[in-house]
Design an enzyme around this catalytic site. Structure first.
Site, short mmCIF file in Angstrom:
data_model
loop_
_atom_site.label_atom_id
_atom_site.label_comp_id
_atom_site.label_asym_id
_atom_site.label_seq_id
_atom_site.Cartn_x
_atom_site.Cartn_y
_atom_site.Cartn_z
N TYR A 25 1.04 -1.35 0.23
CA TYR A 25 -0.02 -0.04 -0.05
C TYR A 25 0.94 0.82 0.05
O TYR A 25 0.15 2.27 0.24
CB TYR A 25 -0.85 -0.10 1.16
CG TYR A 25 -1.89 -0.73 0.73
CD1 TYR A 25 -2.81 -1.23 0.43
CD2 TYR A 25 -2.14 -2.23 1.55
CE1 TYR A 25 -3.75 -1.86 0.21
CE2 TYR A 25 -2.42 -3.14 2.13
CZ TYR A 25 -3.89 -3.26 0.92
OH TYR A 25 -4.65 -4.23 0.81
N HIS A 102 -9.83 2.88 -4.98
CA HIS A 102 -8.36 2.15 -4.18
C HIS A 102 -6.98 2.07 -4.74
O HIS A 102 -6.79 2.44 -5.55
CB HIS A 102 -8.81 0.79 -5.47
CG HIS A 102 -9.87 -0.07 -5.19
ND1 HIS A 102 -11.03 -0.04 -3.99
CD2 HIS A 102 -11.40 0.24 -5.80
CE1 HIS A 102 -11.74 -0.52 -3.89
NE2 HIS A 102 -12.28 0.19 -5.11
O1 CA2 Z 1 -6.36 -1.22 -2.86
C1 CA2 Z 1 -7.05 -0.37 -2.14
O2 CA2 Z 1 -6.99 0.89 -2.04
C2 CA2 Z 1 -8.17 -1.50 -1.23
O3 CA2 Z 1 -8.94 -0.91 -1.67
C3 CA2 Z 1 -7.70 -1.15 0.07
C4 CA2 Z 1 -8.30 -2.73 0.81
C5 CA2 Z 1 -8.59 -3.74 0.15
O4 CA2 Z 1 -9.24 -4.58 1.07
C6 CA2 Z 1 -9.22 -3.59 -1.35
O5 CA2 Z 1 -9.69 -4.84 -1.60
C7 CA2 Z 1 -8.13 -2.45 -1.79
C8 CA2 Z 1 -7.46 -3.06 2.43
C9 CA2 Z 1 -7.42 -1.56 3.09
C10 CA2 Z 1 -6.75 -1.95 4.39
O6 CA2 Z 1 -5.32 -1.11 4.05
C11 CA2 Z 1 -4.26 -1.27 5.27
C12 CA2 Z 1 -3.20 -0.66 4.97
C13 CA2 Z 1 -2.50 -1.20 5.34
C14 CA2 Z 1 -1.99 -1.73 6.13
C15 CA2 Z 1 -3.26 -3.15 6.32
C16 CA2 Z 1 -4.22 -2.78 5.46
#
Ligand code: CA2
Length: 154
Positions: A25, A102
Site C-alpha cells: 500500500y 483503490h
Molecule cells: O487498494 C485499495 O485501496 C483497497 O481498497 C484496500 C483494501 C482492500 O481490501 C481492497 O481490496 C483494495 C484494504 C485496506 C486495508 O489497508 C491496509 C493498509 C495497510 C496495512 C494493512 C491494510
C-alpha cells in the site's frame, strides 16, 4: 460563495496505511493522504471533509449525511467494496456523484477483490495508481460538480 464540499471517505483498516504492509500500500500514511487531498482541493476551489472508519454502519451513516450537505463523494470502501450492499444502497440514495478509489489495482489481486458492489453507484473508478488516485479523483470531481457554464470555459 462557499466552495463545494467533497466528502472523502475511507473504509476499514485504511488507518494502517504507511504503518503496515508498505510493500502493498506504499509508505504514505492516512494523514499524508489527507494533507495531499487538502492541498489538491484548495487548488481546485473545493473544500473536503476527510474521514476514516472501521465500521460499516458508521460509513453508511456518513454517506447518508452527505445528502444536502456535500456536492460529491470520493470513497475508498476498502474491505466493504466486495461485501456491502448496505453501502451500495446508501451511495445510490445519496444522488451525488461518487468516485471509487483503490490504492492498488484490485483486478491484479486475488479474485475475491475483483467484484465491487460500490462500482454500481460510482460515476468513475480509479484503481492501481497509489495514493495519487485520491488526487486524480478530486480533479475529476471538480469537473463533475462544476456549474455547466463554468464547464464551457474549458
Ligand atoms: O487498494 C485499495 O485501496 C483497497 O481498497 C484496500 C483494501 C482492500 O481490501 C481492497 O481490496 C483494495 C484494504 C485496506 C486495508 O489497508 C491496509 C493498509 C495497510 C496495512 C494493512 C491494510
Amino acid at each position: 460563495m462557499n466552495p463545494p464540499l467533497i466528502t472523502v471517505l475511507n473504509g476499514p483498516n485504511l488507518n494502517l496505511l504507511g504503518i503496515r504492509e508498505p510493500e502493498k500500500y506504499g509508505h504514505s500514511t492516512l494523514d499524508d493522504v489527507e494533507s495531499l487531498c487538502a492541498e489538491v482541493a484548495e487548488g481546485l476551489g473545493l473544500a473536503i471533509d476527510f474521514r476514516q472508519t472501521n465500521g460499516e454502519g458508521e460509513l453508511i451513516t456518513w454517506v447518508q449525511e452527505c445528502r444536502g450537505r456535500a456536492a460529491g463523494i470520493i470513497i475508498n470502501p476498502a474491505g466493504y467494496t466486495t461485501t456491502s450492499i448496505g453501502l451500495l444502497d446508501a451511495l445510490l440514495a445519496s444522488d451525488l456523484p461518487v468516485i471509487e478509489v483503490h490504492i492498488t489495482n484490485i483486478h491484479r489481486r486475488e479474485e475475491f477483490r475483483h467484484h465491487s458492489f460500490v462500482s454500481k453507484a460510482a460515476t468513475g473508478v480509479i484503481a492501481g495508481l497509489g495514493v495519487q488516485g485520491y488526487a486524480l479523483a478530486l480533479r475529476a470531481m471538480a469537473q463533475l460538480v462544476a456549474p455547466a457554464d463554468a464547464d464551457d470555459e474549458g
